[in-house]
Design an enzyme around this catalytic site. Structure first.
Site, PDB file in Angstrom:
ATOM      1  N   GLY A  61      12.521  -3.047 -13.321  1.00  0.00           N
ATOM      2  CA  GLY A  61      13.702  -3.883 -13.513  1.00  0.00           C
ATOM      3  C   GLY A  61      14.805  -3.471 -12.562  1.00  0.00           C
ATOM      4  N   CYS A  88       8.004   2.075 -13.095  1.00  0.00           N
ATOM      5  CA  CYS A  88       9.349   2.190 -12.516  1.00  0.00           C
ATOM      6  C   CYS A  88      10.419   2.260 -13.620  1.00  0.00           C
ATOM      7  CB  CYS A  88       9.582   1.030 -11.542  1.00  0.00           C
ATOM      8  SG  CYS A  88      10.999   1.338 -10.484  1.00  0.00           S
ATOM      9  N   TYR A  89      11.145   1.172 -13.866  1.00  0.00           N
ATOM     10  CA  TYR A  89      12.140   1.219 -14.951  1.00  0.00           C
ATOM     11  C   TYR A  89      11.454   1.587 -16.272  1.00  0.00           C
ATOM     12  CZ  TYR A  89      16.285   0.010 -17.654  1.00  0.00           C
ATOM     13  OH  TYR A  89      17.379   0.067 -18.487  1.00  0.00           O
ATOM     14  N   HIS A 175       4.708   1.034  -7.966  1.00  0.00           N
ATOM     15  CA  HIS A 175       4.279  -0.263  -8.522  1.00  0.00           C
ATOM     16  C   HIS A 175       2.783  -0.502  -8.281  1.00  0.00           C
ATOM     17  CE1 HIS A 175       8.203  -1.943  -9.628  1.00  0.00           C
ATOM     18  NE2 HIS A 175       8.648  -1.111  -8.688  1.00  0.00           N
ATOM     19  N   GLU A 177       1.033  -2.830  -9.347  1.00  0.00           N
ATOM     20  CA  GLU A 177       0.765  -4.266  -9.286  1.00  0.00           C
ATOM     21  C   GLU A 177       1.020  -4.858  -7.905  1.00  0.00           C
ATOM     22  OE1 GLU A 177       3.316  -2.749 -10.491  1.00  0.00           O
ATOM     23  OE2 GLU A 177       5.170  -3.918 -10.502  1.00  0.00           O
ATOM     24  N   SER A 229       3.920 -35.199  -8.805  1.00  0.00           N
ATOM     25  CA  SER A 229       4.349 -35.265  -7.406  1.00  0.00           C
ATOM     26  C   SER A 229       3.170 -35.529  -6.477  1.00  0.00           C
ATOM     27  CB  SER A 229       5.001 -33.945  -7.017  1.00  0.00           C
ATOM     28  OG  SER A 229       4.005 -32.944  -6.920  1.00  0.00           O
ATOM     29  N   GLY A 231       1.143 -33.176  -5.781  1.00  0.00           N
ATOM     30  CA  GLY A 231       0.764 -31.840  -5.325  1.00  0.00           C
ATOM     31  C   GLY A 231      -0.202 -31.192  -6.303  1.00  0.00           C
ATOM     32  N   VAL A 232      -0.642 -29.984  -5.932  1.00  0.00           N
ATOM     33  CA  VAL A 232      -1.649 -29.295  -6.731  1.00  0.00           C
ATOM     34  C   VAL A 232      -1.165 -29.069  -8.171  1.00  0.00           C
ATOM     35  CG1 VAL A 232      -3.158 -27.267  -6.802  1.00  0.00           C
ATOM     36  CG2 VAL A 232      -2.135 -27.961  -4.643  1.00  0.00           C
ATOM     37  N   ASP A 233       0.060 -28.582  -8.289  1.00  0.00           N
ATOM     38  CA  ASP A 233       0.519 -28.116  -9.597  1.00  0.00           C
ATOM     39  C   ASP A 233       0.616 -29.248 -10.619  1.00  0.00           C
ATOM     40  OD1 ASP A 233       0.863 -26.055  -7.863  1.00  0.00           O
ATOM     41  OD2 ASP A 233       3.045 -26.184  -7.836  1.00  0.00           O
ATOM     42  N   SER A 234       1.362 -30.292 -10.246  1.00  0.00           N
ATOM     43  CA  SER A 234       1.539 -31.351 -11.241  1.00  0.00           C
ATOM     44  C   SER A 234       0.222 -32.098 -11.466  1.00  0.00           C
ATOM     45  CB  SER A 234       2.666 -32.301 -10.848  1.00  0.00           C
ATOM     46  OG  SER A 234       2.427 -32.869  -9.598  1.00  0.00           O
ATOM     47  N   LYS A 376      -0.253 -19.929  -7.775  1.00  0.00           N
ATOM     48  CA  LYS A 376      -0.943 -21.072  -7.170  1.00  0.00           C
ATOM     49  C   LYS A 376      -2.468 -20.878  -7.131  1.00  0.00           C
ATOM     50  CE  LYS A 376       1.023 -23.983  -4.790  1.00  0.00           C
ATOM     51  NZ  LYS A 376       1.738 -25.149  -5.275  1.00  0.00           N
TER      52      LYS A 376
END
Ligand code: XMP
Length: 520
Positions: A61, A88-89, A175, A177, A229, A231-234, A376
């Site tokens: 954080g 970390c935090y 980190h 990750e 839209s 696009g891929v997401d919608s 994505k």
């Protein structure tokens, strides 16, 4: 909506203290086939118990633990008998809770560092004695709490990792990750499988079944208006929602006047033919362009488009009749760079899915974002799982505010036309060269910079097109893409010769960070 778990005991709760990397933790855990859910750092003890996680991860954080209102958690979390990993935090939270020593350091450590691993531990099983890790911290631990052993040190952090193996509580300064931590995945794997005893049986398949179930529960008999839209997401969100609520889904496709060349026709045809989705098409281009007239500030453009979108939607909704929920294909990076949904992080760009009107609907529980926790590439895996065609799944991302944020300065019809044509040539050539799928994104940007050229013995004084091509895995970081010289030559020649109003093409060689992928 959160991603459903395969099994209650196969779940990790990530307490979010606001790090830009929190979702990367969730993503890394999911890649190891364990379900992960991000919850706010101040989630109550009772709710954590109800979640029944097999592990708790405390994220990093931006705060210093010495700040007056620094986020803290109940010490009761460490008494639940659930293994904990603090990053970390999160390491400071553990150190503070068990009365170790911390220091606010004026020497920040940011970027790659090397840690020396001391002795043996389950957390670092299989690691070398020296490992490259990613650090991003100001404070540091100077003495571990009693009962904790130091597992590693770096030049700037004597206590770079600690463990209390009896209580199964671990903390790391670096980190794991982040991609640049070379053995980061191994550390997480050790924690999840060896220390927590997970089996790793979560997958996108389980996501589909349970996400549908979860949407059904949320929506009941209600109707859902989806902003599509193309696009891929919608698109993925549309297919998922269609499976969940059937004809009570109303996908609305708004032409905002700043779409790619022929986009509206292509999208409508594709959805009708391939996906059995009857789109409600609204051509609001004139309306958007009027609002954008004379606006040069990128944030204002984003906000205008976002707000206009929702207004158009709501008007459409009234025509359809009553609608109960608004659905959006929002992904995690869109949210994190705009406002943190759950933790205290910083704003980078206003996302069009987070304008005040939407935030109001979110508050009243009327927004459904089934992809909100995904990246994505995870959405693409989901699209495959849903049986969607590659030409939709592997399309390059296109921002909600469209070409308006790729036209630097004032957005006019003439500039939109120039940019559409230049972009169409660029993407066409990239596809022809077989490079489209290797790039995260490639697009043209209109620069309102006039420069002198010569064409057919005549002096020209025209605009510049910049080409932005990047490689990336998740859009959080990106490298500019190297393209073969001959291809660049063809693209430049074609744009300058075929697009009236352009006499110069330049190539953008900036990486993210410190630049962003889009120019605005
Ligand atoms: P940046 O420019 O922040 O972009 O590096 C990261 C990724 O997000 C896309 N992007 C957006 N997508 N609405 C979207 O749906 C937006 O407002 C938006 N802004 C940026 C961008 O194309 C890149 O893939």
């Amino acid at each position: 909506m959160t991603i459903p778990a395969a099994k209650a005991d196969e779940k990790v709760c990530i307490l979010d203290f606001g790090s830009q990397y929190t979702q990367l933790i969730a993503r890394s855990v999911r890649e190891l086939k364990v379900y992960a859910e991000i919850v706010p750092y101040n989630y109550s003890l009772e709710r954590i118990k109800d979640e029944n996680p097999g592990a708790i991860i405390l994220s990093g954080g931006p705060s210093s633990i010495y700040e007056k209102n620094a986020p803290r958690i109940s010490a009761g979390i460490f008494k639940l008998g659930i293994p904990v990993l603090g990053i970390c935090y999160g390491l400071y939270i553990i150190t503070d809770a068990f009365h170790g020593k911390l220091e606010a350091s004026n020497q920040k450590e940011y970027g790659r560092a090397v840690i020396d691993i001391r002795g043996k531990s389950s957390l670092f099983k299989g690691l070398k004695s020296k490992e490259t890790v990613w650090m991003s911290h100001g404070d540091k631990v100077t003495a571990p709490p009693s009962g904790f052993k130091i597992l590693a040190s770096s030049k700037n952090a004597e206590v770079a990792a600690i463990e209390n193996s009896k209580e199964k509580i671990y903390g790391v300064q670096f980190h794991p990750e982040v991609y640049h931590t070379v053995s980061g995945k191994k550390v997480l794997k050790n924690f999840l499988f060896d220390i927590c005893g997970f089996r790793g049986n979560w997958s996108m398949k389980s996501f589909v079944a349970q996400a549908i179930d979860s949407v059904r529960k949320e929506v009941g008999n209600g109707s859902v208006l989806l902003g599509l839209s193309g696009g891929v997401d919608s698109s993925v969100a549309a297919v998922l929602l269609k499976k969940a609520v059937g004809d009570r889904l109303f996908p609305v496709f708004v032409n905002n006047g700043v779409l790619r060349k022929n986009e509206a026709e292509i999208v409508i045809k594709r959805f009708k033919e391939n996906l059995d989705l009857n789109i409600i098409y609204v051509d609001a281009s004139e309306r958007f362009l009027r609002k954008l007239k004379g606006v040069e500030n990128p944030e204002r453009k984003r906000k205008i488009i976002g707000r206009e979108f929702i207004k158009v939607f709501l008007q459409e909704a009234r025509k359809i009749g009553q609608f109960d929920f608004l659905a959006q294909g929002t992904l995690y990076p869109d949210v994190i760079e705009s406002v943190s949904t759950k933790g205290p992080s910083d704003t980078i760009k206003s996302h069009h899915n987070r304008v005040p009107e939407v935030l109001k609907l979110i508050k009243s529980g009327r927004v459904i974002e089934p992809l909100k926790e995904l990246f994505k590439d995870e959405v693409r895996i989901l699209g495959k799982e849903l049986g969607m065609p590659d030409e939709i799944i592997y399309r390059h991302p296109f921002p909600g505010p469209g070409l308006a944020i790729r036209i630097i300065g004032d957005v006019t019809k003439e500039r939109i036309g120039i940019l559409q044509n230049a972009d169409d040539i660029l993407v066409g050539e990239i596809k022809k060269a077989g490079l489209y799928d290797r790039l995260w994104q490639i697009f043209a940007v209109f620069l309102p910079v006039k420069s002198v050229g010569v064409m057919g013995d005549k002096r020209t004084y025209e605009n510049v097109i910049a080409i932005r091509g990047v490689t990336s895995v998740d859009a959080m970081t990106a490298d500019w893409a190297y393209l073969p010289e001959g291809l660049l030559r063809t693209i430049s020649n074609r744009i300058i010769n075929e697009v009236k109003g352009v006499n110069r093409v330049v190539y953008d060689i900036s990486s993210k960070p410190p630049s962003t992928i889009e120019w605005e």
